[in-house]
Design a protein around this motif. Structure first.
Motif, PDB file in Angstrom:
ATOM      1  N   LEU A 176      60.671 -35.638 -34.378  1.00 35.73           N
ATOM      2  CA  LEU A 176      60.264 -34.413 -35.060  1.00 35.73           C
ATOM      3  C   LEU A 176      61.428 -33.747 -35.797  1.00 35.73           C
ATOM      4  O   LEU A 176      61.207 -32.856 -36.611  1.00 35.73           O
ATOM      5  CB  LEU A 176      59.658 -33.437 -34.035  1.00 35.73           C
ATOM      6  CG  LEU A 176      58.961 -32.180 -34.544  1.00 35.73           C
ATOM      7  CD1 LEU A 176      57.839 -32.542 -35.516  1.00 35.73           C
ATOM      8  CD2 LEU A 176      58.409 -31.370 -33.378  1.00 35.73           C
ATOM      9  N   TYR A 177      62.654 -34.203 -35.549  1.00 30.32           N
ATOM     10  CA  TYR A 177      63.814 -33.549 -36.140  1.00 30.32           C
ATOM     11  C   TYR A 177      64.752 -34.555 -36.802  1.00 30.32           C
ATOM     12  O   TYR A 177      64.840 -35.712 -36.375  1.00 30.32           O
ATOM     13  CB  TYR A 177      64.591 -32.770 -35.064  1.00 30.32           C
ATOM     14  CG  TYR A 177      63.842 -31.578 -34.515  1.00 30.32           C
ATOM     15  CD1 TYR A 177      64.012 -30.316 -35.061  1.00 30.32           C
ATOM     16  CD2 TYR A 177      62.944 -31.738 -33.457  1.00 30.32           C
ATOM     17  CE1 TYR A 177      63.318 -29.225 -34.556  1.00 30.32           C
ATOM     18  CE2 TYR A 177      62.245 -30.654 -32.952  1.00 30.32           C
ATOM     19  CZ  TYR A 177      62.429 -29.395 -33.504  1.00 30.32           C
ATOM     20  OH  TYR A 177      61.740 -28.323 -33.014  1.00 30.32           O
ATOM     21  N   GLU A 544      65.532 -25.429 -35.347  1.00 29.34           N
ATOM     22  CA  GLU A 544      64.355 -25.198 -36.191  1.00 29.34           C
ATOM     23  C   GLU A 544      64.575 -25.654 -37.622  1.00 29.34           C
ATOM     24  O   GLU A 544      63.683 -26.210 -38.267  1.00 29.34           O
ATOM     25  CB  GLU A 544      63.990 -23.707 -36.158  1.00 29.34           C
ATOM     26  CG  GLU A 544      62.658 -23.376 -36.816  1.00 29.34           C
ATOM     27  CD  GLU A 544      61.464 -23.947 -36.062  1.00 29.34           C
ATOM     28  OE1 GLU A 544      60.403 -24.141 -36.702  1.00 29.34           O
ATOM     29  OE2 GLU A 544      61.603 -24.201 -34.855  1.00 29.34           O
ATOM     30  N   LYS A 547      63.741 -29.340 -38.360  1.00 27.47           N
ATOM     31  CA  LYS A 547      62.409 -29.865 -38.027  1.00 27.47           C
ATOM     32  C   LYS A 547      61.740 -30.463 -39.265  1.00 27.47           C
ATOM     33  O   LYS A 547      61.852 -29.949 -40.374  1.00 27.47           O
ATOM     34  CB  LYS A 547      61.523 -28.758 -37.455  1.00 27.47           C
ATOM     35  CG  LYS A 547      60.115 -29.239 -37.076  1.00 27.47           C
ATOM     36  CD  LYS A 547      59.220 -28.107 -36.634  1.00 27.47           C
ATOM     37  CE  LYS A 547      59.576 -27.626 -35.262  1.00 27.47           C
ATOM     38  NZ  LYS A 547      58.595 -26.634 -34.755  1.00 27.47           N
ATOM     39  N   LYS A 549      58.306 -30.814 -40.599  1.00 29.38           N
ATOM     40  CA  LYS A 549      56.971 -30.244 -40.361  1.00 29.38           C
ATOM     41  C   LYS A 549      55.872 -31.291 -40.469  1.00 29.38           C
ATOM     42  O   LYS A 549      54.861 -31.231 -39.765  1.00 29.38           O
ATOM     43  CB  LYS A 549      56.691 -29.124 -41.370  1.00 29.38           C
ATOM     44  CG  LYS A 549      57.612 -27.911 -41.234  1.00 29.38           C
ATOM     45  CD  LYS A 549      57.205 -27.055 -40.067  1.00 29.38           C
ATOM     46  CE  LYS A 549      58.016 -25.759 -40.035  1.00 29.38           C
ATOM     47  NZ  LYS A 549      57.628 -24.901 -38.910  1.00 29.38           N
ATOM     48  N   GLU A 550      56.072 -32.274 -41.372  1.00 34.66           N
ATOM     49  CA  GLU A 550      55.020 -33.264 -41.578  1.00 34.66           C
ATOM     50  C   GLU A 550      54.824 -34.193 -40.380  1.00 34.66           C
ATOM     51  O   GLU A 550      53.815 -34.894 -40.282  1.00 34.66           O
ATOM     52  CB  GLU A 550      55.316 -34.098 -42.824  1.00 34.66           C
ATOM     53  CG  GLU A 550      56.558 -34.984 -42.733  1.00 34.66           C
ATOM     54  CD  GLU A 550      57.842 -34.245 -43.089  1.00 34.66           C
ATOM     55  OE1 GLU A 550      58.877 -34.905 -43.233  1.00 34.66           O
ATOM     56  OE2 GLU A 550      57.781 -32.992 -43.237  1.00 34.66           O
ATOM     57  N   ARG A 551      55.775 -34.198 -39.456  1.00 38.19           N
ATOM     58  CA  ARG A 551      55.660 -35.056 -38.276  1.00 38.19           C
ATOM     59  C   ARG A 551      55.092 -34.331 -37.063  1.00 38.19           C
ATOM     60  O   ARG A 551      55.012 -34.910 -35.982  1.00 38.19           O
ATOM     61  CB  ARG A 551      57.031 -35.628 -37.917  1.00 38.19           C
ATOM     62  CG  ARG A 551      57.585 -36.586 -38.963  1.00 38.19           C
ATOM     63  CD  ARG A 551      58.874 -37.223 -38.492  1.00 38.19           C
ATOM     64  NE  ARG A 551      59.445 -38.107 -39.504  1.00 38.19           N
ATOM     65  CZ  ARG A 551      60.595 -38.749 -39.366  1.00 38.19           C
ATOM     66  NH1 ARG A 551      61.295 -38.598 -38.261  1.00 38.19           N
ATOM     67  NH2 ARG A 551      61.056 -39.532 -40.338  1.00 38.19           N
ATOM     68  N   GLU A 552      54.712 -33.067 -37.184  1.00 35.47           N
ATOM     69  CA  GLU A 552      54.146 -32.330 -36.059  1.00 35.47           C
ATOM     70  C   GLU A 552      52.798 -32.918 -35.657  1.00 35.47           C
ATOM     71  O   GLU A 552      51.962 -33.233 -36.510  1.00 35.47           O
ATOM     72  CB  GLU A 552      53.967 -30.851 -36.415  1.00 35.47           C
ATOM     73  CG  GLU A 552      55.267 -30.074 -36.449  1.00 35.47           C
ATOM     74  CD  GLU A 552      55.036 -28.590 -36.645  1.00 35.47           C
ATOM     75  OE1 GLU A 552      55.791 -27.793 -36.057  1.00 35.47           O
ATOM     76  OE2 GLU A 552      54.092 -28.236 -37.379  1.00 35.47           O
ATOM     77  N   ASP A 556      51.478 -30.088 -31.068  1.00 36.26           N
ATOM     78  CA  ASP A 556      52.592 -29.255 -31.504  1.00 36.26           C
ATOM     79  C   ASP A 556      52.099 -28.041 -32.284  1.00 36.26           C
ATOM     80  O   ASP A 556      52.557 -26.916 -32.071  1.00 36.26           O
ATOM     81  CB  ASP A 556      53.559 -30.063 -32.375  1.00 36.26           C
ATOM     82  CG  ASP A 556      54.335 -31.100 -31.580  1.00 36.26           C
ATOM     83  OD1 ASP A 556      54.647 -30.809 -30.410  1.00 36.26           O
ATOM     84  OD2 ASP A 556      54.600 -32.180 -32.121  1.00 36.26           O
ATOM     85  N   ILE A 557      51.167 -28.270 -33.182  1.00 34.24           N
ATOM     86  CA  ILE A 557      50.619 -27.180 -33.994  1.00 34.24           C
ATOM     87  C   ILE A 557      49.905 -26.162 -33.114  1.00 34.24           C
ATOM     88  O   ILE A 557      50.073 -24.944 -33.273  1.00 34.24           O
ATOM     89  CB  ILE A 557      49.671 -27.748 -35.070  1.00 34.24           C
ATOM     90  CG1 ILE A 557      50.464 -28.669 -36.030  1.00 34.24           C
ATOM     91  CG2 ILE A 557      48.979 -26.632 -35.833  1.00 34.24           C
ATOM     92  CD1 ILE A 557      49.610 -29.426 -37.012  1.00 34.24           C
ATOM     93  N   ASN A 560      52.447 -24.083 -31.200  1.00 36.48           N
ATOM     94  CA  ASN A 560      53.080 -23.080 -32.047  1.00 36.48           C
ATOM     95  C   ASN A 560      52.154 -21.899 -32.302  1.00 36.48           C
ATOM     96  O   ASN A 560      52.597 -20.743 -32.320  1.00 36.48           O
ATOM     97  CB  ASN A 560      53.515 -23.711 -33.370  1.00 36.48           C
ATOM     98  CG  ASN A 560      54.623 -24.725 -33.184  1.00 36.48           C
ATOM     99  OD1 ASN A 560      55.388 -24.648 -32.228  1.00 36.48           O
ATOM    100  ND2 ASN A 560      54.717 -25.693 -34.093  1.00 36.48           N
TER     101      ASN A 560
END
Length: 591
Positions: A176-177, A544, A547, A549-552, A556-557, A560
């Protein structure tokens, strides 16, 4: 082929009857154990044997799980092992695992071995992504796992790269990062360094205290359908039953605590739950297979029993275990304080030794510099002495020349008488000789003064040499003095520098007696401390910006969104249970 298999099974059955025993393999989180069991043994006999072998007394949290067709099952304690749907091949393999989770690990887990087995299983579930864990919590949990394995952080031992072979973070978090393995290790090590002074047991308990607040911790999920045919998930855990949407395992749509449930039963694939409130209708759902209903009922009974047990006075056995645990913890604290004191004394002695070594090096440097200064002074004195001798010799030579000039002058005077012309010439020569004599006398006087000046400089150089020798003697005497008495006292003497019924009824009296008490306990049983929140927020802020975002993932969503709304596992449970049971049943049926 079927006949061959039947013959083989018959042969195994005959062999067991003849030998009156069978072999089992128990797979724990750390090792595999093999036992020879009698054919008459029930599930409880086998579980007790495993627990005795492991030194485990809190047996009610654990069970023996085995694979059956396309699902899993738990060995029933009141039936013979061989009368259940266990594998026929020997050794029969069982997995010794946590079956029921506590509401509060710190209060309920007494033995260190129980805590350690919980820690290993929860850690594996998080790494295998069976429990969703946000990235910042994953880093903090990883630091406690490292502390439980390696002890206190030591920068001289735990250098960059020492975690390169360790599996510490879920792959989902790593992907994710935009961070390298070294960057992850630096953040884990930074948290690890802050845990100094904790024991392995304390680090494992801190791990469990953080993990038990994760939304999926301790929840067993099952696919179900309500009356309208909507696909849902049923979650069974220590607090009660929860209904989830199929794509959201984090936030239940409705929950039913154990103290609000009177009876649980099933018929074929239909499962029925009777609420304690008799005015509320029974709510029903369907599962995929009969075997799943058996498993759900088994987990419901076990979790309900533990729920009731927590709200009664501890049994004598548990009281004894807790007393022994307190004594053991007190003994360990005393031992740890003693070791910390010894370590402190050793560190102080090492610091004193280092200071003495530093002072010795300083004195050695000063002595070396003084020796060099003395050598330079001696060389300067020799040079000045040599110059003075040369000047003295030059003065003598000039004096000798002056005497010769005087004699020449006298000779000229004598011979000047011979003639006036010669006299004139002689007078001229005499005048020249006098001028030369005066000049040589002046030069002789100048050379004498220069010789006196050189003698004074020689005297000063010898005085400097005497002072340098005196200072070197003082430095040498200081370096030879013994170390101070207090430094020797601080040094230790040995210091060397170097875990089947179709229905199950819960008593009205018990439920009514507990209802008021449970209402008071419908609060967060474990609020996150301010320090923990600060750590998690700090870690989240640090990573942060890296990160992707496209791999969340969907979870994860969802996590959040819950975090932004301030929704936690326990606050959501409290909010849901504030609604009437009747309204929750109606809501479930309308999903």
């Amino acid at each position: 082929m079927a006949s061959a298999l039947a013959a083989k099974m018959g042969l195994n059955s005959l062999r067991r009857k003849q030998t009156r025993s069978f072999m089992v393999r128990i797979s724990t989180m750390e090792s595999d154990l093999e036992f020879s069991c009698e054919v008459k043994w029930k599930g409880k006999d086998l579980l007790d044997l495993v627990c005795r072998t492991l030194g485990l007394r809190e047996t009610w949290f654990f069970g023996l799980r085995y694979d059956v067709k396309d699902t899993v099952a738990w060995l029933k304690m009141d039936r013979k092992v061989l009368d259940q749907e266990v594998p026929k091949e020997e050794p029969i393999t069982f997995h010794f695992l946590v079956k029921f989770y506590p509401e509060n690990a710190e209060e309920e887990l007494v033995q260190d071995i129980t805590q350690h087995l919980f820690f290993l299983q929860v850690k594996k579930k998080i790494l295998d992504e069976q429990i969703h864990c946000p990235p910042e919590a994953s880093v903090l949990l990883a630091s406690y796992a490292v502390h439980a394995k390696y002890g206190d952080y030591d920068p001289n031992v735990h250098k960059l790269g020492f975690l390169s072979q360790e599996e510490l973070l879920p792959k989902r978090v790593i992907n994710l990062y935009q961070m390298t393995a070294e960057m992850w290790e630096e953040r884990i090590a930074a948290c690890y360094a802050k845990h100094r002074g904790r024991t392995r047991d304390e680090a494992e308990m801190e791990y469990l205290k953080i993990a038990q607040d994760l939304d999926m911790y301790g929840v067993n999920y099952f696919f179900i359908r309500n009356k309208k045919g909507t696909d849902l998930l049923l979650g069974v855990d220590a607090l009660g039953l929860h209904i989830y949407e199929q794509d959201n395992k984090l936030t239940p749509k409705c929950s039913f605590p154990w103290n609000e449930i009177r009876n649980i039963s099933y018929s074929d694939k239909e499962f029925a739950i009777k609420p304690l409130d008799k005015k509320t209708n029974v709510f029903k759902f369907n599962s995929s297979r009969l075997r799943v209903n058996k498993l759900i009922l088994q987990l419901c009974i076990g979790n309900h029993d533990l729920f009731m047990r927590r709200r009664r006075v501890d049994s004598l056995e548990v009281q004894q275990m807790k007393a022994q645990a307190r004594e053991e913890r007190a003994r360990k604290q005393v031992e740890r304080r003693r070791l910390e004191r010894e370590k402190q004394l050793r560190e102080e002695a090492e610091r004193a030794r280092d200071e003495l070594e530093r002072r010795l090096m300083q004195l050695q440097d000063e002595a070396h510099m003084a020796n060099e200064a003395l050598l330079r002074s001696e060389q300067t004195a020799d040079l000045l002495a040599e110059k003075a001798q040369i000047a003295e010799e030059e003065a003598k030579l000039l004096a000798q020349k002056a005497t010769e000039a005087e004699m020449e002058m006298q000779r000229i005077k004598v011979t000047a008488i011979r003639g006036q012309e010669e006299r004139r010439l002689m007078e001229q020569k005499m005048l020249e000789a006098e001028m030369l004599a005066l000049k040589m006398a002046d030069e002789s006087e100048r050379r004498s003064k220069e010789a006196e000046l050189l003698k004074q400089e020689l005297q000063e150089a010898r005085e400097s040499e005497r002072r340098a020798k005196h200072k070197l003697l003082e430095i040498t005497s200081k370096a030879a003095c013994p170390p101070p008495a207090h430094a020797a006292d601080a040094m230790p003497p040995d210091l060397s520098f170097s875990r089947e019924n179709l229905s199950f009824d819960f008593k009205d009296t018990d439920m009514k007696r507990l209802s008021m008490e449970i209402e008071k306990e419908k609060v967060e049983y474990m609020e996150k401390s301010k320090h923990l929140q600060e750590q998690l927020n700090e870690l989240k802020t640090e990573i942060e910006s890296l990160k992707l975002k496209e791999r969340e993932t969907p979870l994860d969503i969802l996590h959040n969104q819950n975090a932004e709304q301030g929704t936690s596992k326990h606050s959501n449970f409290k909010k849901l249970t504030l609604q009437s049971t009747k309204s929750r049943v109606a809501f479930f049926e309308e999903l």
